[in-house]
Write a protein that holds these residues in place. Structure first.
Motif, PDB file in Angstrom:
ATOM      1  N   ALA A   1       0.840  -1.197   0.000  1.00  0.00           N
ATOM      2  CA  ALA A   1       0.000   0.000   0.000  1.00  0.00           C
ATOM      3  C   ALA A   1       0.873   1.244   0.000  1.00  0.00           C
ATOM      4  O   ALA A   1       1.961   1.248   0.556  1.00  0.00           O
ATOM      5  CB  ALA A   1      -0.897  -0.004   1.222  1.00  0.00           C
ATOM      6  N   LEU A   2       0.363   2.267  -0.625  1.00  0.00           N
ATOM      7  CA  LEU A   2       1.048   3.552  -0.618  1.00  0.00           C
ATOM      8  C   LEU A   2       0.414   4.407   0.469  1.00  0.00           C
ATOM      9  O   LEU A   2      -0.811   4.411   0.623  1.00  0.00           O
ATOM     10  CB  LEU A   2       0.892   4.244  -1.973  1.00  0.00           C
ATOM     11  N   PRO A   3       1.210   5.153   1.222  1.00  0.00           N
ATOM     12  CA  PRO A   3       0.654   5.962   2.316  1.00  0.00           C
ATOM     13  C   PRO A   3      -0.451   6.915   1.865  1.00  0.00           C
ATOM     14  O   PRO A   3      -1.432   7.111   2.569  1.00  0.00           O
ATOM     15  CB  PRO A   3       1.859   6.734   2.844  1.00  0.00           C
ATOM     16  N   SER A   4      -0.311   7.473   0.669  1.00  0.00           N
ATOM     17  CA  SER A   4      -1.315   8.428   0.191  1.00  0.00           C
ATOM     18  C   SER A   4      -2.492   7.732  -0.493  1.00  0.00           C
ATOM     19  O   SER A   4      -3.453   8.389  -0.883  1.00  0.00           O
ATOM     20  CB  SER A   4      -0.674   9.425  -0.769  1.00  0.00           C
ATOM     21  N   LEU A   5      -2.433   6.406  -0.644  1.00  0.00           N
ATOM     22  CA  LEU A   5      -3.497   5.663  -1.304  1.00  0.00           C
ATOM     23  C   LEU A   5      -3.919   4.456  -0.472  1.00  0.00           C
ATOM     24  O   LEU A   5      -3.669   3.309  -0.826  1.00  0.00           O
ATOM     25  CB  LEU A   5      -3.026   5.168  -2.690  1.00  0.00           C
ATOM     26  N   PHE A   7      -6.024   1.432   0.831  1.00  0.00           N
ATOM     27  CA  PHE A   7      -6.993   0.570   0.164  1.00  0.00           C
ATOM     28  C   PHE A   7      -8.367   0.734   0.791  1.00  0.00           C
ATOM     29  O   PHE A   7      -8.526   0.621   1.996  1.00  0.00           O
ATOM     30  CB  PHE A   7      -6.577  -0.904   0.271  1.00  0.00           C
ATOM     31  N   ASP A   8      -9.363   0.981  -0.047  1.00  0.00           N
ATOM     32  CA  ASP A   8     -10.747   0.969   0.427  1.00  0.00           C
ATOM     33  C   ASP A   8     -11.495  -0.221  -0.176  1.00  0.00           C
ATOM     34  O   ASP A   8     -12.632  -0.478   0.152  1.00  0.00           O
ATOM     35  CB  ASP A   8     -11.464   2.287   0.130  1.00  0.00           C
ATOM     36  N   GLU A   9     -10.840  -0.936  -1.070  1.00  0.00           N
ATOM     37  CA  GLU A   9     -11.370  -2.119  -1.758  1.00  0.00           C
ATOM     38  C   GLU A   9     -12.633  -1.810  -2.558  1.00  0.00           C
ATOM     39  O   GLU A   9     -13.373  -2.706  -2.923  1.00  0.00           O
ATOM     40  CB  GLU A   9     -11.602  -3.284  -0.785  1.00  0.00           C
ATOM     41  N   LYS A  10     -12.844  -0.529  -2.865  1.00  0.00           N
ATOM     42  CA  LYS A  10     -13.937  -0.122  -3.750  1.00  0.00           C
ATOM     43  C   LYS A  10     -13.360   0.573  -4.969  1.00  0.00           C
ATOM     44  O   LYS A  10     -13.559   0.144  -6.090  1.00  0.00           O
ATOM     45  CB  LYS A  10     -14.907   0.801  -3.012  1.00  0.00           C
ATOM     46  N   ARG A  11     -12.636   1.650  -4.703  1.00  0.00           N
ATOM     47  CA  ARG A  11     -12.008   2.411  -5.789  1.00  0.00           C
ATOM     48  C   ARG A  11     -10.503   2.152  -5.823  1.00  0.00           C
ATOM     49  O   ARG A  11      -9.905   2.110  -6.883  1.00  0.00           O
ATOM     50  CB  ARG A  11     -12.274   3.901  -5.591  1.00  0.00           C
ATOM     51  N   ILE A  12      -9.902   2.004  -4.668  1.00  0.00           N
ATOM     52  CA  ILE A  12      -8.474   1.721  -4.561  1.00  0.00           C
ATOM     53  C   ILE A  12      -8.340   0.318  -3.988  1.00  0.00           C
ATOM     54  O   ILE A  12      -8.661   0.080  -2.825  1.00  0.00           O
ATOM     55  CB  ILE A  12      -7.758   2.766  -3.687  1.00  0.00           C
ATOM     56  N   LEU A  13      -7.863  -0.596  -4.842  1.00  0.00           N
ATOM     57  CA  LEU A  13      -7.861  -2.014  -4.498  1.00  0.00           C
ATOM     58  C   LEU A  13      -6.467  -2.546  -4.216  1.00  0.00           C
ATOM     59  O   LEU A  13      -5.502  -2.152  -4.879  1.00  0.00           O
ATOM     60  CB  LEU A  13      -8.444  -2.825  -5.657  1.00  0.00           C
ATOM     61  N   SER A  14      -6.388  -3.476  -3.297  1.00  0.00           N
ATOM     62  CA  SER A  14      -5.165  -4.256  -3.121  1.00  0.00           C
ATOM     63  C   SER A  14      -5.148  -5.303  -4.233  1.00  0.00           C
ATOM     64  O   SER A  14      -6.141  -5.474  -4.956  1.00  0.00           O
ATOM     65  CB  SER A  14      -5.187  -4.952  -1.759  1.00  0.00           C
ATOM     66  N   GLY A  17      -7.953  -7.624  -3.531  1.00  0.00           N
ATOM     67  CA  GLY A  17      -9.229  -7.014  -3.894  1.00  0.00           C
ATOM     68  C   GLY A  17      -9.450  -6.992  -5.395  1.00  0.00           C
ATOM     69  O   GLY A  17     -10.568  -7.201  -5.876  1.00  0.00           O
ATOM     70  N   ALA A  18      -8.383  -6.750  -6.154  1.00  0.00           N
ATOM     71  CA  ALA A  18      -8.492  -6.726  -7.611  1.00  0.00           C
ATOM     72  C   ALA A  18      -8.858  -8.103  -8.166  1.00  0.00           C
ATOM     73  O   ALA A  18      -9.588  -8.211  -9.151  1.00  0.00           O
ATOM     74  CB  ALA A  18      -7.184  -6.243  -8.229  1.00  0.00           C
ATOM     75  N   LEU A  19      -8.370  -9.141  -7.522  1.00  0.00           N
ATOM     76  CA  LEU A  19      -8.688 -10.503  -7.970  1.00  0.00           C
ATOM     77  C   LEU A  19     -10.096 -10.932  -7.559  1.00  0.00           C
ATOM     78  O   LEU A  19     -10.632 -11.889  -8.112  1.00  0.00           O
ATOM     79  CB  LEU A  19      -7.656 -11.490  -7.418  1.00  0.00           C
ATOM     80  N   ALA A  20     -10.690 -10.233  -6.620  1.00  0.00           N
ATOM     81  CA  ALA A  20     -12.019 -10.602  -6.110  1.00  0.00           C
ATOM     82  C   ALA A  20     -13.149  -9.817  -6.764  1.00  0.00           C
ATOM     83  O   ALA A  20     -14.304  -9.993  -6.384  1.00  0.00           O
ATOM     84  CB  ALA A  20     -12.050 -10.406  -4.595  1.00  0.00           C
ATOM     85  N   LEU A  21     -12.851  -8.958  -7.730  1.00  0.00           N
ATOM     86  CA  LEU A  21     -13.900  -8.177  -8.375  1.00  0.00           C
ATOM     87  C   LEU A  21     -14.921  -9.096  -9.040  1.00  0.00           C
ATOM     88  O   LEU A  21     -14.556 -10.097  -9.659  1.00  0.00           O
ATOM     89  CB  LEU A  21     -13.303  -7.239  -9.426  1.00  0.00           C
ATOM     90  N   GLU A  22     -16.191  -8.737  -8.923  1.00  0.00           N
ATOM     91  CA  GLU A  22     -17.245  -9.549  -9.521  1.00  0.00           C
ATOM     92  C   GLU A  22     -17.461  -9.210 -10.990  1.00  0.00           C
ATOM     93  O   GLU A  22     -17.993 -10.021 -11.743  1.00  0.00           O
ATOM     94  CB  GLU A  22     -18.545  -9.375  -8.736  1.00  0.00           C
ATOM     95  N   VAL A  29      -6.105   1.513 -13.382  1.00  0.00           N
ATOM     96  CA  VAL A  29      -4.712   1.931 -13.276  1.00  0.00           C
ATOM     97  C   VAL A  29      -4.049   1.007 -12.273  1.00  0.00           C
ATOM     98  O   VAL A  29      -4.568   0.805 -11.174  1.00  0.00           O
ATOM     99  CB  VAL A  29      -4.594   3.394 -12.796  1.00  0.00           C
ATOM    100  N   VAL A  30      -2.919   0.435 -12.663  1.00  0.00           N
ATOM    101  CA  VAL A  30      -2.145  -0.430 -11.773  1.00  0.00           C
ATOM    102  C   VAL A  30      -0.925   0.373 -11.336  1.00  0.00           C
ATOM    103  O   VAL A  30      -0.130   0.802 -12.173  1.00  0.00           O
ATOM    104  CB  VAL A  30      -1.715  -1.726 -12.487  1.00  0.00           C
TER     105      VAL A  30
END
Length: 108
Positions: A1-5, A7-14, A17-22, A29-30
């Motif tokens: 994780a980046l300090p300024s970003l 993870f909310d797992e909605k808009r900013i994904l780990s 989280g990216a692998l769990a998208l439905e 953006v990666v």
């Protein structure tokens, strides 16, 4: 994780989280052109997303052999992924370092 970003797992994904998208996102953006970032970008590009990879270093996969990096960079270009080098993800905005003193901001 980046300090300024954080993870909310909605808009900013780990990566998890990216692998769990439905649903496959239209675009994403990666942040990071390392092994995990490049793999996520490749998967989503193949699924139809418009993918932008942002890497702080001068090339993707820092630390890997230059021939491997070049081959992979060419493969990414064939998949129509957009790769930004010498750039940084900052507050969900991409900042391009043009020189050490000048920046350009891209909004996705």
């Amino acid at each position: 994780a980046l300090p300024s970003l954080p993870f909310d797992e909605k808009r900013i994904l780990s990566s998890t989280g990216a692998l769990a998208l439905e649903q496959v996102p239209e675009s994403l953006v990666v942040c990071g052109g390392g092994v995990i970032g490049v793999e996520l970008a490749s998967v989503y590009a193949r699924l139809g997303s418009q993918v932008h990879v942002v890497e702080l270093m001068e090339a993707i996969l820092p630390g890997f052999d230059m021939a491997v990096r070049r081959t992979l960079q060419q493969a990414l270009q064939k998949q129509k992924k957009i790769v930004y080098l010498k750039m940084k993800c900052l507050e969900a905005v991409v900042v391009i370092m043009l020189t050490t003193k000048h920046y350009q901001t891209l909004h996705f």
